[in-house]
Write a protein that holds these residues in place. Structure first.
Motif, PDB file in Angstrom:
ATOM      1  N   ALA A  91       0.808  -1.220   0.000  1.00 45.02           N
ATOM      2  CA  ALA A  91       0.000   0.000   0.000  1.00 45.02           C
ATOM      3  C   ALA A  91       0.839   1.267   0.000  1.00 45.02           C
ATOM      4  N   SER A  92       2.119   1.164   0.338  1.00 47.54           N
ATOM      5  CA  SER A  92       2.971   2.359   0.304  1.00 47.54           C
ATOM      6  C   SER A  92       3.174   2.860  -1.116  1.00 47.54           C
ATOM      7  N   LEU A  93       2.875   2.000  -2.115  1.00 44.63           N
ATOM      8  CA  LEU A  93       2.998   2.392  -3.520  1.00 44.63           C
ATOM      9  C   LEU A  93       1.668   2.833  -4.116  1.00 44.63           C
ATOM     10  N   SER A 161     -13.953  -7.275  20.577  1.00 46.03           N
ATOM     11  CA  SER A 161     -14.840  -6.973  19.447  1.00 46.03           C
ATOM     12  C   SER A 161     -14.665  -5.516  19.065  1.00 46.03           C
ATOM     13  N   PRO A 162     -15.162  -5.116  17.892  1.00 46.07           N
ATOM     14  CA  PRO A 162     -15.063  -3.709  17.499  1.00 46.07           C
ATOM     15  C   PRO A 162     -15.701  -2.759  18.511  1.00 46.07           C
ATOM     16  N   ALA A 163     -16.665  -3.246  19.255  1.00 50.17           N
ATOM     17  CA  ALA A 163     -17.323  -2.397  20.264  1.00 50.17           C
ATOM     18  C   ALA A 163     -16.331  -1.914  21.322  1.00 50.17           C
ATOM     19  N   ASP A 164     -15.299  -2.723  21.594  1.00 50.86           N
ATOM     20  CA  ASP A 164     -14.314  -2.345  22.611  1.00 50.86           C
ATOM     21  C   ASP A 164     -13.442  -1.168  22.175  1.00 50.86           C
ATOM     22  N   LEU A 165     -13.369  -0.921  20.873  1.00 48.38           N
ATOM     23  CA  LEU A 165     -12.524   0.171  20.360  1.00 48.38           C
ATOM     24  C   LEU A 165     -13.336   1.390  19.930  1.00 48.38           C
ATOM     25  N   LYS A 166     -14.635   1.324  20.094  1.00 48.05           N
ATOM     26  CA  LYS A 166     -15.498   2.404  19.601  1.00 48.05           C
ATOM     27  C   LYS A 166     -15.114   3.750  20.211  1.00 48.05           C
ATOM     28  N   GLY A 167     -14.845   4.711  19.315  1.00 45.26           N
ATOM     29  CA  GLY A 167     -14.538   6.071  19.739  1.00 45.26           C
ATOM     30  C   GLY A 167     -13.142   6.277  20.295  1.00 45.26           C
ATOM     31  N   LYS A 168     -12.304   5.229  20.271  1.00 45.65           N
ATOM     32  CA  LYS A 168     -10.959   5.336  20.843  1.00 45.65           C
ATOM     33  C   LYS A 168      -9.918   5.566  19.737  1.00 45.65           C
ATOM     34  N   ALA A 169      -8.919   6.377  20.047  1.00 43.24           N
ATOM     35  CA  ALA A 169      -7.856   6.676  19.086  1.00 43.24           C
ATOM     36  C   ALA A 169      -6.945   5.465  18.940  1.00 43.24           C
ATOM     37  N   PHE A 170      -6.785   5.003  17.707  1.00 42.21           N
ATOM     38  CA  PHE A 170      -6.011   3.790  17.424  1.00 42.21           C
ATOM     39  C   PHE A 170      -5.040   4.104  16.309  1.00 42.21           C
ATOM     40  N   ARG A 171      -3.815   3.638  16.447  1.00 38.73           N
ATOM     41  CA  ARG A 171      -2.798   3.934  15.441  1.00 38.73           C
ATOM     42  C   ARG A 171      -3.140   3.318  14.094  1.00 38.73           C
ATOM     43  N   ALA A 172      -3.092   4.127  13.062  1.00 42.14           N
ATOM     44  CA  ALA A 172      -3.233   3.645  11.693  1.00 42.14           C
ATOM     45  C   ALA A 172      -1.939   3.938  10.955  1.00 42.14           C
ATOM     46  N   VAL A 173      -1.442   2.960  10.207  1.00 41.14           N
ATOM     47  CA  VAL A 173      -0.347   3.244   9.280  1.00 41.14           C
ATOM     48  C   VAL A 173      -0.821   4.396   8.400  1.00 41.14           C
ATOM     49  N   PRO A 174       0.024   5.401   8.150  1.00 36.22           N
ATOM     50  CA  PRO A 174      -0.427   6.587   7.398  1.00 36.22           C
ATOM     51  C   PRO A 174      -0.692   6.304   5.921  1.00 36.22           C
ATOM     52  N   LEU A 175      -1.587   5.363   5.655  1.00 36.51           N
ATOM     53  CA  LEU A 175      -1.993   4.989   4.306  1.00 36.51           C
ATOM     54  C   LEU A 175      -3.505   4.794   4.299  1.00 36.51           C
ATOM     55  N   ASP A 176      -4.157   5.122   3.178  1.00 43.58           N
ATOM     56  CA  ASP A 176      -5.619   5.103   3.115  1.00 43.58           C
ATOM     57  C   ASP A 176      -6.222   3.756   3.505  1.00 43.58           C
ATOM     58  N   LEU A 177      -5.592   2.671   3.059  1.00 48.22           N
ATOM     59  CA  LEU A 177      -6.129   1.349   3.352  1.00 48.22           C
ATOM     60  C   LEU A 177      -6.190   1.095   4.856  1.00 48.22           C
ATOM     61  N   TRP A 178      -5.131   1.481   5.559  1.00 43.39           N
ATOM     62  CA  TRP A 178      -5.100   1.258   7.006  1.00 43.39           C
ATOM     63  C   TRP A 178      -6.125   2.128   7.729  1.00 43.39           C
ATOM     64  N   VAL A 179      -6.274   3.344   7.267  1.00 44.56           N
ATOM     65  CA  VAL A 179      -7.267   4.235   7.866  1.00 44.56           C
ATOM     66  C   VAL A 179      -8.652   3.605   7.755  1.00 44.56           C
ATOM     67  N   SER A 180      -8.960   3.053   6.587  1.00 46.75           N
ATOM     68  CA  SER A 180     -10.248   2.395   6.375  1.00 46.75           C
ATOM     69  C   SER A 180     -10.396   1.183   7.289  1.00 46.75           C
ATOM     70  N   MET A 181      -9.344   0.382   7.387  1.00 45.73           N
ATOM     71  CA  MET A 181      -9.401  -0.825   8.216  1.00 45.73           C
ATOM     72  C   MET A 181      -9.617  -0.475   9.679  1.00 45.73           C
ATOM     73  N   VAL A 182      -8.930   0.544  10.171  1.00 43.81           N
ATOM     74  CA  VAL A 182      -9.078   0.930  11.576  1.00 43.81           C
ATOM     75  C   VAL A 182     -10.485   1.446  11.849  1.00 43.81           C
ATOM     76  N   LYS A 183     -11.076   2.113  10.871  1.00 46.81           N
ATOM     77  CA  LYS A 183     -12.492   2.477  11.018  1.00 46.81           C
ATOM     78  C   LYS A 183     -13.333   1.217  11.179  1.00 46.81           C
ATOM     79  N   GLY A 184     -12.997   0.178  10.411  1.00 45.56           N
ATOM     80  CA  GLY A 184     -13.693  -1.097  10.526  1.00 45.56           C
ATOM     81  C   GLY A 184     -13.492  -1.753  11.882  1.00 45.56           C
ATOM     82  N   PHE A 185     -12.368  -1.460  12.528  1.00 50.82           N
ATOM     83  CA  PHE A 185     -12.142  -1.954  13.887  1.00 50.82           C
ATOM     84  C   PHE A 185     -13.094  -1.290  14.884  1.00 50.82           C
TER      85      PHE A 185
END
Length: 329
Positions: A91-93, A161-185
């Motif tokens: 994804a870095s490319l 479960s994703p409910a445990d991370l709701k509304g919490k700041a979580f590190r995303a690799v600075p790439l669009d795919l990771w940002v989307s995945m962390v939202k899914g978390f």
């Protein structure tokens, strides 16, 4: 026109690190991995074996731990030719060819072996297609891959479960795919470079992150995290890529030799990751980390549904690639 040609020649010369012997070249190889990580071992071993296999005609000088800059700076360096080659997530490319990020998509591969096969530059039809676009649009070619293990979630509390991370700041690799995945978390994506991750976790800028076990242990994240959830949400495959002018400047025999070394090392990295998994889990437990699995409450189906729904919404163009890769052996 002359200025562009001169610039290209100078860039290639810098990337090659041309020596006084006309046939000998030195390749500058950059990555962000730290000591002890599989990716760092891979780069060191590949460099040594390329030197041996070419009888010293091609030497590789490795610059680990972000010595030549962040991920974005490294990719730009390879594109311009000031860095010969590097490795990082596919994804870095994606700034060059967006669909290359599909190889890092979550819940994509059946297992590690399929992940390695689907990302083989010599045999994967999907990667061959995308590689042609990378060469045409960015002057960069993928020539190898590294298997680092499945990526898991770590946090300073048990995540089931994703409910445990709701509304919490979580590190995303600075790439669009990771940002989307962390939202899914279920979390709030917070981009953090890997070099800044321990500090971000220690200060509470983010409550958690996701990475292979080897990285979690090598970077001593057990000092700032209490729990690992074995989600296996992504088979961590890194692309090894090179400046196209540098690649074409090598002889055919040199290119074949480098490709073989990288393929051999890819299979070694797979075995290394698989062999070390149980030992890493044991070591992380010894360091005080709780391991969360389906046996003690991890809702893997909830993670799969939430993450895939988010990815399909954000990246509808991935759908045909998912299907083709799923049918690869």
């Amino acid at each position: 026109m002359f200025r562009r040609m001169t610039s290209a020649i100078m860039g290639a010369a810098i990337a090659f690190g041309l020596t006084s012997a006309a046939h000998a070249v030195e390749l500058r190889y950059a990555h962000v991995g730290t000591e002890g990580d599989i990716q760092t071992i891979f780069a060191e071993e590949a460099a040594k074996k390329i030197d041996e296999a070419t009888n010293g005609d091609v030497t590789v000088k490795v610059y680990p731990a972000s010595q030549l800059g962040s991920v974005a700076e490294m990719v730009d360096g390879v594109r311009m030719g000031s860095i010969s080659m590097g490795h990082h997530d596919f994804a870095s490319l994606a700034r060059i060819v967006p669909e290359v990020a599909v190889f890092n998509a979550p819940f994509l591969f059946k297992n590690a072996e399929q992940a390695l096969a689907a990302t083989d530059p010599a045999t994967s039809p999907v990667l061959k297609e995308i590689n042609e676009k990378l060469v045409e649009k960015g002057g960069v070619r993928i020539i190898g891959r590294i298997y680092r293990g499945a990526r898991e979630i770590s946090a300073n509390f048990p995540v089931k479960s994703p409910a445990d991370l709701k509304g919490k700041a979580f590190r995303a690799v600075p790439l669009d795919l990771w940002v989307s995945m962390v939202k899914g978390f279920g979390a709030v994506p917070t981009p953090v470079e890997v070099s800044e991750l321990p500090t971000a976790l220690m200060t509470g800028l983010v409550v958690g992150q996701e990475n292979p076990l080897t990285m979690i242990y090598a970077n001593k994240l057990y000092e700032v995290q209490k729990s690992v959830s074995m989600t296996d949400h992504m088979q961590s495959i890194l692309a090894v890529f090179i400046n196209e002018d540098v690649w074409q400047g090598l002889t055919e025999d040199q290119r074949k030799t480098i490709s073989k070394v990288l393929d051999d090392e890819a299979h070694i990295s797979l075995k290394m990751a698989q062999d070390s998994k149980a030992d890493l889990i044991s070591k992380l437990k010894e360091k005080g980390m709780t391991i969360v699995t389906e046996d003690n409450g991890l809702d893997l189906d909830a993670f799969k549904k939430s993450v895939l729904d988010q990815i399909k919404s954000d990246f509808p163009d991935y759908a045909p690639y998912y299907d083709r890769i799923a049918n690869m052996n």
